[in-house]
Design an enzyme around this catalytic site. Structure first.
Site, PDB file in Angstrom:
ATOM      1  N   LYS A 186       0.603  -1.576   0.091  1.00 57.65           N
ATOM      2  CA  LYS A 186       0.236   0.061   0.238  1.00 57.65           C
ATOM      3  C   LYS A 186       0.699   1.339  -0.115  1.00 57.65           C
ATOM      4  O   LYS A 186       1.438   1.639   1.213  1.00 57.65           O
ATOM      5  CB  LYS A 186      -1.312   0.249   1.585  1.00 57.65           C
ATOM      6  CG  LYS A 186      -2.025   1.178   1.443  1.00 57.65           C
ATOM      7  CD  LYS A 186      -2.490   1.495   2.608  1.00 57.65           C
ATOM      8  CE  LYS A 186      -2.293   2.918   2.767  1.00 57.65           C
ATOM      9  NZ  LYS A 186      -2.165   4.176   1.916  1.00 57.65           N
ATOM     10  N   GLY A 216      -4.910   3.550  -0.849  1.00 55.29           N
ATOM     11  CA  GLY A 216      -5.820   3.837  -0.388  1.00 55.29           C
ATOM     12  C   GLY A 216      -5.857   4.524   1.011  1.00 55.29           C
ATOM     13  O   GLY A 216      -4.639   4.962   0.938  1.00 55.29           O
ATOM     14  N   GLY A 218      -4.752   5.139   4.837  1.00 57.23           N
ATOM     15  CA  GLY A 218      -4.009   4.453   6.118  1.00 57.23           C
ATOM     16  C   GLY A 218      -4.810   3.735   7.140  1.00 57.23           C
ATOM     17  O   GLY A 218      -5.208   2.703   6.908  1.00 57.23           O
ATOM     18  N   GLU A 220      -7.903   3.183   7.194  1.00 59.77           N
ATOM     19  CA  GLU A 220      -9.321   2.062   5.824  1.00 59.77           C
ATOM     20  C   GLU A 220      -8.249   1.629   5.020  1.00 59.77           C
ATOM     21  O   GLU A 220      -8.741  -0.411   5.217  1.00 59.77           O
ATOM     22  CB  GLU A 220      -9.907   2.867   5.095  1.00 59.77           C
ATOM     23  CG  GLU A 220     -10.677   2.379   4.405  1.00 59.77           C
ATOM     24  CD  GLU A 220     -11.507   3.828   3.335  1.00 59.77           C
ATOM     25  OE1 GLU A 220     -12.722   4.262   3.821  1.00 59.77           O
ATOM     26  OE2 GLU A 220     -11.038   4.075   2.513  1.00 59.77           O
ATOM     27  N   GLY A 222      -4.866   0.470   4.945  1.00 59.46           N
ATOM     28  CA  GLY A 222      -3.720   0.235   5.463  1.00 59.46           C
ATOM     29  C   GLY A 222      -4.342  -1.176   6.258  1.00 59.46           C
ATOM     30  O   GLY A 222      -3.560  -1.938   7.148  1.00 59.46           O
ATOM     31  N   GLU A 260       9.647   0.666  10.252  1.00 61.92           N
ATOM     32  CA  GLU A 260      11.016   2.004   9.740  1.00 61.92           C
ATOM     33  C   GLU A 260      10.557   2.800  10.361  1.00 61.92           C
ATOM     34  O   GLU A 260       9.536   3.829   9.613  1.00 61.92           O
ATOM     35  CB  GLU A 260      11.478   2.160   8.239  1.00 61.92           C
ATOM     36  CG  GLU A 260      12.183   0.364   8.403  1.00 61.92           C
ATOM     37  CD  GLU A 260      13.768   1.239   9.273  1.00 61.92           C
ATOM     38  OE1 GLU A 260      14.051   1.544   9.420  1.00 61.92           O
ATOM     39  OE2 GLU A 260      13.928  -0.457   8.727  1.00 61.92           O
ATOM     40  N   CYS A 295      13.387  10.926   7.216  1.00 62.87           N
ATOM     41  CA  CYS A 295      13.558  10.433   8.540  1.00 62.87           C
ATOM     42  C   CYS A 295      14.642  10.810   9.140  1.00 62.87           C
ATOM     43  O   CYS A 295      15.469  10.600   9.987  1.00 62.87           O
ATOM     44  CB  CYS A 295      13.268   8.634   8.519  1.00 62.87           C
ATOM     45  SG  CYS A 295      13.997   7.886   7.337  1.00 62.87           S
ATOM     46  N   GLU A 397       9.599  15.740  15.991  1.00 64.62           N
ATOM     47  CA  GLU A 397      10.062  15.522  14.234  1.00 64.62           C
ATOM     48  C   GLU A 397       9.261  16.290  13.776  1.00 64.62           C
ATOM     49  O   GLU A 397       8.745  15.902  13.417  1.00 64.62           O
ATOM     50  CB  GLU A 397       9.876  13.847  13.472  1.00 64.62           C
ATOM     51  CG  GLU A 397      10.892  13.911  11.846  1.00 64.62           C
ATOM     52  CD  GLU A 397      10.513  12.677  11.455  1.00 64.62           C
ATOM     53  OE1 GLU A 397       8.707  12.247  12.407  1.00 64.62           O
ATOM     54  OE2 GLU A 397      11.467  12.259  11.456  1.00 64.62           O
TER      55      GLU A 397
HETATM   56  P1  NAD Z   1       2.244   7.531   8.377  1.00 65.04           P
HETATM   57  O1  NAD Z   1       3.381   6.895   9.186  1.00 65.04           O
HETATM   58  O2  NAD Z   1       1.010   8.941   8.035  1.00 65.04           O
HETATM   59  O3  NAD Z   1       2.172   6.993   6.529  1.00 65.04           O
HETATM   60  C1  NAD Z   1       2.670   5.831   6.596  1.00 65.04           C
HETATM   61  C2  NAD Z   1       2.486   5.121   5.426  1.00 65.04           C
HETATM   62  O4  NAD Z   1       0.789   4.295   6.827  1.00 65.04           O
HETATM   63  C3  NAD Z   1       0.790   5.608   4.743  1.00 65.04           C
HETATM   64  O5  NAD Z   1       0.951   5.172   3.466  1.00 65.04           O
HETATM   65  C4  NAD Z   1      -0.194   5.376   5.062  1.00 65.04           C
HETATM   66  O6  NAD Z   1      -1.192   5.576   4.019  1.00 65.04           O
HETATM   67  C5  NAD Z   1      -0.287   4.844   5.940  1.00 65.04           C
HETATM   68  N1  NAD Z   1      -1.404   4.521   7.500  1.00 65.04           N
HETATM   69  C6  NAD Z   1      -1.753   5.400   7.865  1.00 65.04           C
HETATM   70  N2  NAD Z   1      -2.928   4.868   8.590  1.00 65.04           N
HETATM   71  C7  NAD Z   1      -2.796   4.025   8.750  1.00 65.04           C
HETATM   72  C8  NAD Z   1      -2.580   3.299   9.536  1.00 65.04           C
HETATM   73  N3  NAD Z   1      -3.573   3.304  10.667  1.00 65.04           N
HETATM   74  N4  NAD Z   1      -3.103   1.498   9.179  1.00 65.04           N
HETATM   75  C9  NAD Z   1      -2.160   1.475   8.190  1.00 65.04           C
HETATM   76  N5  NAD Z   1      -1.541   2.228   7.895  1.00 65.04           N
HETATM   77  C10 NAD Z   1      -1.701   3.095   7.665  1.00 65.04           C
HETATM   78  O7  NAD Z   1       4.063   8.146   7.669  1.00 65.04           O
HETATM   79  P2  NAD Z   1       3.908   9.816   6.379  1.00 65.04           P
HETATM   80  O8  NAD Z   1       3.276  11.260   7.283  1.00 65.04           O
HETATM   81  O9  NAD Z   1       3.434   9.318   5.741  1.00 65.04           O
HETATM   82  O10 NAD Z   1       5.556   9.517   6.704  1.00 65.04           O
HETATM   83  C11 NAD Z   1       6.379  10.813   7.194  1.00 65.04           C
HETATM   84  C12 NAD Z   1       6.972   9.822   8.541  1.00 65.04           C
HETATM   85  O11 NAD Z   1       7.343   8.229   7.900  1.00 65.04           O
HETATM   86  C13 NAD Z   1       7.721  10.629   8.965  1.00 65.04           C
HETATM   87  O12 NAD Z   1       7.697  10.329  10.866  1.00 65.04           O
HETATM   88  C14 NAD Z   1       8.801   9.443   9.091  1.00 65.04           C
HETATM   89  O13 NAD Z   1      10.406   9.948   9.424  1.00 65.04           O
HETATM   90  C15 NAD Z   1       9.035   8.225   8.577  1.00 65.04           C
HETATM   91  N6  NAD Z   1       9.971   7.505   7.813  1.00 65.04           N
HETATM   92  C16 NAD Z   1      10.767   6.962   8.176  1.00 65.04           C
HETATM   93  C17 NAD Z   1      11.772   6.157   7.287  1.00 65.04           C
HETATM   94  C18 NAD Z   1      12.669   5.658   7.734  1.00 65.04           C
HETATM   95  O14 NAD Z   1      13.341   4.770   7.142  1.00 65.04           O
HETATM   96  N7  NAD Z   1      12.893   4.948   8.968  1.00 65.04           N
HETATM   97  C19 NAD Z   1      11.813   6.068   6.128  1.00 65.04           C
HETATM   98  C20 NAD Z   1      10.651   7.473   5.175  1.00 65.04           C
HETATM   99  C21 NAD Z   1       9.538   7.745   6.254  1.00 65.04           C
END
Ligand code: NAD
Length: 496
Positions: A186, A216, A218, A220, A222, A260, A295, A397
């Site tokens: 996803k 889709g 997250g 919902e 995810g 991650e 990140c 962050e």
């Molecule tokens: P996010 O956690 O909001 O979303 C990430 C993904 O998770 C998206 O695809 C989203 O649709 C999905 N998601 C959201 N809620 C969900 C749920 N309840 N169940 C399942 N999936 C769900 O993060 P973001 O805003 O898209 O990305 C930024 C974050 O990602 C920052 O905190 C950043 O540090 C982190 N990040 C970490 C790494 C790493 O390698 N450690 C790399 C890139 C980004």
């Protein structure tokens, strides 16, 4: 701040904007869509299906059906599929680079082109590792054979964010498939197009169902994926807050997971490193040319007090020379923030910084409200200075171009401040005294520390965070084995 006003208008191939399920491109069961916006001009590019639990169920079932023959295929044959995919991505990498720049706002020269070529490199690296999925034999009596073998897990649920969408997707798809798993991925709501483009390349080579992509929302789509009873592994990259929910969901089915997550990484500069090369390294570590939507951004800058002012002066000159503008323009160094929500969030942090006593704005600040940059989510690199690591901007962050500079005098004290965070993803140390820098690197409570450079991940070197920055590693042979295989022990009686 230098502004790039030109507007590159050449065409971008949007790729398939549908779900990939069992080798077919589908509209989604619910018929609803999510609009994808170009953050550089706030115009809608296209829409993708708002996949729901029914779509997820179809995708997981397709992946489960494909697993039997994919997992039994000789590993070297699976590797060959990945190598062909790598060549195909590379031959069309420019197309992918343009698409990713268009949907994420990441500048093509500094970010999205290297990311597109990096995807080919990731598939090539893992394609070459297929024969490394080895077991071990163990000492045993003459009439007994004891050995272990590595087995794939089954259907892998992979969830990625928007900041480096195709690279992060490749870093999950390639090792998971190499190890014999099948995948349902996803992508993020804000950056699904590059991932679907990547999937369309993969699907030209892979048997149906081996890789499925469901776009889709997250909570919902995810969530339906993570909670699906047939999923045998969850690999998640995203925020720490959502990551904690993934752990709770995985606990229900005792499903293995790797995470991650976020970071607030320290960059430590010693008094012997007040020069332009280190300034560039610090700016690179802060990922200013990715709008710091990384990140691993070194967003807490610990400068030795003797060079505090002079270093900040050089850093200000350097960041102000970065060209901000159209992500598709070659001259552009720095593109846009991903969306309005994130843009407003970062602006709030900047506003708060400006209003806080004992915090000084060194350069940057709130974005222009008129002119070409106001037409997109453009923000300028912003540096604050403050005497303490305790303040909100130094702890949370921000995921935007806001750097907090903090002076230090004593080595023990700077290590204490650097480690005083619930995150533990990355760290950077700059000193001409390499021995001293390495000693500090070893004391940092972070999963990945760089000495005298601020570059990106190297394929082949394990990458992943400590503490609330994650669990597990990616990008390497050992992480493929740890994350995407299980170890079976077999004991054979050889007696007559
Ligand atoms: P996010 O956690 O909001 O979303 C990430 C993904 O998770 C998206 O695809 C989203 O649709 C999905 N998601 C959201 N809620 C969900 C749920 N309840 N169940 C399942 N999936 C769900 O993060 P973001 O805003 O898209 O990305 C930024 C974050 O990602 C920052 O905190 C950043 O540090 C982190 N990040 C970490 C790494 C790493 O390698 N450690 C790399 C890139 C980004």
């Amino acid at each position: 701040m230098q502004e790039n006003k030109s507007n590159a208008n050449s065409s971008v191939n949007l790729g398939p904007n549908q779900l990939l399920i069992n080798g077919n491109w589908e509209q989604g069961c619910g018929g609803e869509v999510i609009a994808v916006e170009c953050p550089a001009n706030k115009k809608i590019i296209c829409s993708v299906p708002r996949g729901n639990s029914e779509d997820v169920d179809k995708a997981v079932n397709a992946a489960e059906s494909a697993f039997s023959s994919w997992s039994r295929m000789p590993a070297s044959d699976r590797g060959r599929f990945l190598l062909r995919i790598a060549d195909a991505i590379e031959s069309r990498a420019e197309e992918l680079a343009r698409l990713v720049a268009h949907e994420t706002g990441n500048a093509i020269r500094t970010q999205s082109r290297p990311e597109a070529y990096g995807c080919a490199a990731i598939f090539r690296y893992f394609g070459g590792l297929s024969n490394e999925l080895k077991g071990t034999t163990y000492p045993a009596p003459d009439d007994v054979l004891c050995y272990t073998k590595r087995e794939p897990l089954g259907v892998v649920a992979a969830i990625v964010p928007w900041n480096a969408p195709v690279s992060l997707a490749s870093a999950k798809i390639a090792p998971a498939l190499c190890a014999g798993n099948t995948v349902v991925l996803k992508p993020a709501e804000d950056a699904p197009l590059g991932v679907l483009w990547l999937a369309s390349i993969c699907s030209q080579f892979l048997p149906p169902g081996v890789l499925n992509v469901v776009t889709g929302i997250g909570p919902e789509c995810g969530s339906a994926l993570v909670n699906h009873p047939k999923v045998r592994k969850v690999s998640f990259t995203g925020s720490t807050a959502v990551g904690k929910g993934i752990i709770r969901a995985a606990a229900e089915g005792v499903t293995p997971f790797s995470l991650e997550l976020g970071g607030k990484s320290p960059t430590i500069v010693f008094e012997d490193s007040d020069n332009s090369k280190v300034v560039e390294g610090v700016a690179l570590a802060m990922r200013f040319t990715r709008q710091s939507q990384s990140c691993t951004a070194g967003s807490r800058l610990f400068l030795h007090e003797k060079i505090f002012d002079s270093f900040l002066e050089k850093l200000t000159t350097y960041v102000n020379s970065l060209v901000i503008g159209d992500p598709l323009e070659e001259l552009t160094d720095t593109g846009t923030i991903i969306n309005k929500k994130q843009f407003n969030r970062v602006c709030e942090y900047i506003k708060e910084g400006k209003e806080t006593p004992n915090v000084d704005l060194i350069t940057g600040g709130l974005p222009p409200t008129t002119g070409s940059l106001s037409q997109g989510y453009f923000l300028q690199p912003t540096v604050f200075s403050c005497n303490s690591n305790d303040w909100k901007l130094a702890r949370e962050e921000i995921f935007g171009p806001v750097l907090m500079a903090i002076p230090w005098r004593d080595e023990d004290d700077v290590i204490r401040m650097a480690n005083d965070t619930h995150f533990g993803l990355a760290g950077f140390v700059f000193s001409k005294d390499t021995g001293r820098a390495i000693r500090i690197a070893h004391q940092l409570d972070a999963g990945w520390v760089q000495v005298n450079q601020g570059k990106g991940q190297s394929i082949g070197q394990p990458y992943g965070g400590f503490k609330q920055s994650g669990i597990g590693k990616e990008f390497s042979l050992d992480s493929m084995i740890d994350s995407y295989t299980r170890l079976k022990s077999v004991t054979v009686n050889l007696g007559s």
